[in-house]
Design a protein around this motif. Structure first.
Motif, PDB file in Angstrom:
ATOM      1  N   GLY A  15      45.216   4.226 -23.767  1.00 50.63           N
ATOM      2  CA  GLY A  15      44.837   2.947 -23.156  1.00 50.63           C
ATOM      3  C   GLY A  15      43.342   2.920 -22.849  1.00 50.63           C
ATOM      4  O   GLY A  15      42.641   1.974 -23.208  1.00 50.63           O
ATOM      5  N   MET A  58      41.052   4.800 -24.221  1.00 51.96           N
ATOM      6  CA  MET A  58      40.300   4.989 -25.466  1.00 51.96           C
ATOM      7  C   MET A  58      40.211   3.710 -26.304  1.00 51.96           C
ATOM      8  O   MET A  58      39.334   3.589 -27.163  1.00 51.96           O
ATOM      9  N   SER A  59      41.126   2.788 -26.062  1.00 51.91           N
ATOM     10  CA  SER A  59      41.197   1.571 -26.868  1.00 51.91           C
ATOM     11  C   SER A  59      40.292   0.465 -26.354  1.00 51.91           C
ATOM     12  O   SER A  59      40.351  -0.659 -26.850  1.00 51.91           O
ATOM     13  N   GLN A  60      39.460   0.765 -25.382  1.00 51.04           N
ATOM     14  CA  GLN A  60      38.562  -0.256 -24.877  1.00 51.04           C
ATOM     15  C   GLN A  60      37.316  -0.382 -25.749  1.00 51.04           C
ATOM     16  O   GLN A  60      36.933   0.543 -26.453  1.00 51.04           O
ATOM     17  N   ASP A  61      36.690  -1.554 -25.649  1.00 50.99           N
ATOM     18  CA  ASP A  61      35.483  -1.843 -26.416  1.00 50.99           C
ATOM     19  C   ASP A  61      34.243  -1.409 -25.627  1.00 50.99           C
ATOM     20  O   ASP A  61      33.460  -2.224 -25.176  1.00 50.99           O
ATOM     21  N   ARG A  93      31.901   2.628 -24.555  1.00 47.14           N
ATOM     22  CA  ARG A  93      31.908   4.084 -24.541  1.00 47.14           C
ATOM     23  C   ARG A  93      32.926   4.547 -23.516  1.00 47.14           C
ATOM     24  O   ARG A  93      32.916   4.068 -22.378  1.00 47.14           O
ATOM     25  N   ASP A 144      38.823   4.384 -35.212  1.00 48.53           N
ATOM     26  CA  ASP A 144      39.043   3.514 -34.052  1.00 48.53           C
ATOM     27  C   ASP A 144      38.607   4.152 -32.735  1.00 48.53           C
ATOM     28  O   ASP A 144      38.517   3.467 -31.720  1.00 48.53           O
ATOM     29  N   TYR A 145      38.378   5.443 -32.734  1.00 48.25           N
ATOM     30  CA  TYR A 145      38.121   6.116 -31.454  1.00 48.25           C
ATOM     31  C   TYR A 145      36.773   6.824 -31.432  1.00 48.25           C
ATOM     32  O   TYR A 145      36.571   7.780 -30.696  1.00 48.25           O
ATOM     33  N   ASN A 157      34.245   5.755 -30.176  1.00 45.02           N
ATOM     34  CA  ASN A 157      33.628   5.441 -28.892  1.00 45.02           C
ATOM     35  C   ASN A 157      33.999   6.435 -27.790  1.00 45.02           C
ATOM     36  O   ASN A 157      33.539   6.294 -26.655  1.00 45.02           O
ATOM     37  N   LYS A 164      36.650  -4.379 -30.274  1.00 47.50           N
ATOM     38  CA  LYS A 164      37.126  -3.143 -30.896  1.00 47.50           C
ATOM     39  C   LYS A 164      38.335  -3.501 -31.742  1.00 47.50           C
ATOM     40  O   LYS A 164      39.299  -4.069 -31.230  1.00 47.50           O
ATOM     41  N   ILE A 214      48.474   0.532 -24.495  1.00 51.93           N
ATOM     42  CA  ILE A 214      47.368  -0.010 -23.705  1.00 51.93           C
ATOM     43  C   ILE A 214      47.905  -0.675 -22.438  1.00 51.93           C
ATOM     44  O   ILE A 214      47.374  -0.484 -21.346  1.00 51.93           O
ATOM     45  N   ASN A 264      35.428  -7.311 -23.376  1.00 48.64           N
ATOM     46  CA  ASN A 264      36.310  -6.156 -23.570  1.00 48.64           C
ATOM     47  C   ASN A 264      37.562  -6.587 -24.313  1.00 48.64           C
ATOM     48  O   ASN A 264      38.653  -6.676 -23.747  1.00 48.64           O
TER      49      ASN A 264
END
Lengths: 232, 232, 232, 232
Positions: free
Chosen positions: A22, A24-27, A29, A56-57, A59, D2, D19, D217
């Motif tokens: 969860g 890690m899936s943010q837009d 760092r 995808d990860y 970031n 993302k 998520i 986000n």
């Protein structure tokens, strides 16, 4: 504190993985600090499936929170274990790995601040109530990241664990309190008493993990055995 | 912890006001918990100038963090003082005032969670190291909001402060750690030793405010006298 | 959107300064993007008083959000102006200044993400509805930081402002939406119509600043003249 | 933005569920807004397994973001669908369900602000580029939650969908921009062109979901078919 009780080790691992993915899936760092050892093995097995070779990860940045150097080796016990369990099978870019070492520990808290802080940290609980390298009798709640020389006189000392006279490093209680979400995973009947002690007993340096009761966003994920002694 | 040292009481008050107004100027519900007593008098004098009769701060909600009931009066010592110093001169809408009382204290932490949590809390430091109503010898770090019956045997007891046998309420250390930004203001030479003790000494229930070292976003604003004993 | 209406330029400047100092007083790295020009002169005059030679704000990093290069000079119009108005009189450490330039603009959004994102951005409003370098007819809402070559045919082109054939850079609407708190300051009767247009009119690329209505945490600070045409 | 591309509908559903569970596992009140329709069926099936009869998620509150009333029924199309797909099988407490209706829509944005804001919103994408009830030709980017009377002349009107003359309500673009994390799920080849249009084309009211490019986000989860037309 939020306590989630799952049926078993597999369900505990699945829930911990969900929380990490969860984040890690943010837009943005995302900075994670993750634990070595046996407890997270199921978490990493699942994470590798999602993360391996995925763009995808990219970031996500990884930090270890303690380290024990090994004579004659370039890298210490913790980062070596993390590489084996997760970083290598997930094929994480080396630029996204930020090892804590005996050499750079004094810069760890400043470095984390400059990188925007830790979004989440995954930790386990020691049978003696330790978390990270914060051991009974050698933990001061007011510590940031610190270095400790092992004398062999510590009550938690066991031969083979670390050589007498060696130094290890760990993020201290103040450092850990700054993490935005703290995730504590514990499984098994053997730790049930200590789970009750640190989550429902007094906050005391005698049981270092008791200080985690003060964390503003702590999620504890237990299997039923580890939760079996908790007061309802 | 971030320590800001200002020349004097007026400059300390100005900086604390700025931080509070910064929170209040956001486009969202903002929940503040503010302190009674002498230290914040300069802060409130300035805030009243900005807030009085302004429609710009209707998004701000106020909570007290401790209360001592007064026999024969509807409201306690703290909220009465806050009304006098700030809420009444600033003409705050009653719907934006959320008193903590001996009657409703058991719901305080849940209520704050339901309201979205506290964005900021302004606190002072007691000469004996207390913060909020967390007094030496009667504070447990693991406490949420709690009620305490005064026996008259407490080392901090002074006749006239509160009647023996009365109960007061306060948010405890765990409650305070959940505040997003904690602002501690202290002025005057008389508190300089205690400032050093709680900010640079060990974390111990003997000096309850020492636990604030663990807060992830603590801003301490001192005048030069209060800061005079700090190690550089 | 939260609109704060102040009596005059001085009061507007004071309130904007308070919000910025509020951010800067946190115990973490704070990233600010600030505007050049005439509108913020009063803000910076006040900020310099607090920040000059103070060790209290070493956690604050500064970013400009647009830049016009000047032939034969090492630095462009915006950063030169920011140095004059604020960075030099406040004696900001060079390591805390992160210039956006025609050379590095393509990395700006990634760099900001790696630095933890912008906590706050202070902007003004152009008489033609522009914000940052997002000008009428040359703004696309879907833009991140971008470069634009001036043709001299743009409706907003004025001789002397920038040479035809030169390129300038600016953070675009998508970049600005990522800022955690956006602070828009506007003063004077001359901008009153445009204030109404962009804050209460339709969102349209014709008036680029109208897109700011979509920002999740926008604080607008106006003097009474600039606010005089707003619908209540 | 993302973008996460998953193999198929099942993997897309699994990631979206992760998520959401990540948010729900925090130690605070968590406010979610979730979508009706076919796309989230796999998400809810998985969420029910974790949430059903669990005391672990009592901190989670649910909000619908649009509603179409049904003549002669107490509740509208959206909440009825959400109850069937998730709220009833997951056995969510009625006190944690906050329906948006034609009657209370004017209070929706204020109510959300008072409740601490939405932590996450799960949405789908219409084949015509709509999101929530923001339809082509009837969407204004500057809208908060609004009510729309159907005339039957709308290009998107289809008989049977809603009766001519009826009013429906939806959160508007400004409301949606305030959500802390926005999660957009899309699957299937039929939507591949529209995915490209709204994520990589210009931001325009012609394709309302294009405005989501401005969200600070936004996590987009696509199956491979839905992602097949995207520029790399």
């Amino acid at each position: 504190m939020k306590i989630i009780i799952e049926k078993n080790f597999e369900a505990m691992s699945e829930t911990a993985k969900n929380i990490l993915l969860g984040h890690m899936s943010q837009d943005k760092r995302v900075n994670l600090s993750i634990t070595a050892g046996n407890t997270p093995v199921g978490v990493y097995k699942r994470m590798v499936e999602s993360v391996k070779d995925s763009p995808d990860y990219e970031n996500v940045h990884y930090y270890n929170f303690d380290e024990i150097p090994v004579a004659g080796q370039k890298e210490g016990v913790t980062i070596t274990d993390l590489r084996k369990l997760y970083l290598t099978p997930a094929n994480i870019n080396e630029a996204n790995i930020h090892p804590l070492t005996v050499e750079n520990y004094a810069e760890q808290d400043k470095r984390l601040a400059m990188d925007g802080g830790l979004d989440a940290m995954l930790i386990g609980l020691g049978g003696d109530g330790h978390f990270c390298g914060n051991m009974p009798t050698t933990t001061r709640f007011e510590n940031l990241t610190y270095k400790l020389k092992v004398t062999g006189e510590e009550p938690w000392f066991e031969p083979g664990m670390i050589d007498v006279g060696l130094e290890f490093v760990t993020m201290g209680p103040v450092s850990v309190m700054r993490v935005k979400q703290l995730i504590l995973i514990v499984n098994g009947e053997k730790k049930a008493e200590m789970v009750k002690q640190v989550l429902q007993g007094p906050i005391s340096e005698e049981f270092p993990a008791s200080v985690l009761q003060l964390h503003p966003n702590l999620t504890v994920i237990l299997d039923e055995e580890a939760a079996s002694k908790l007061d309802k």
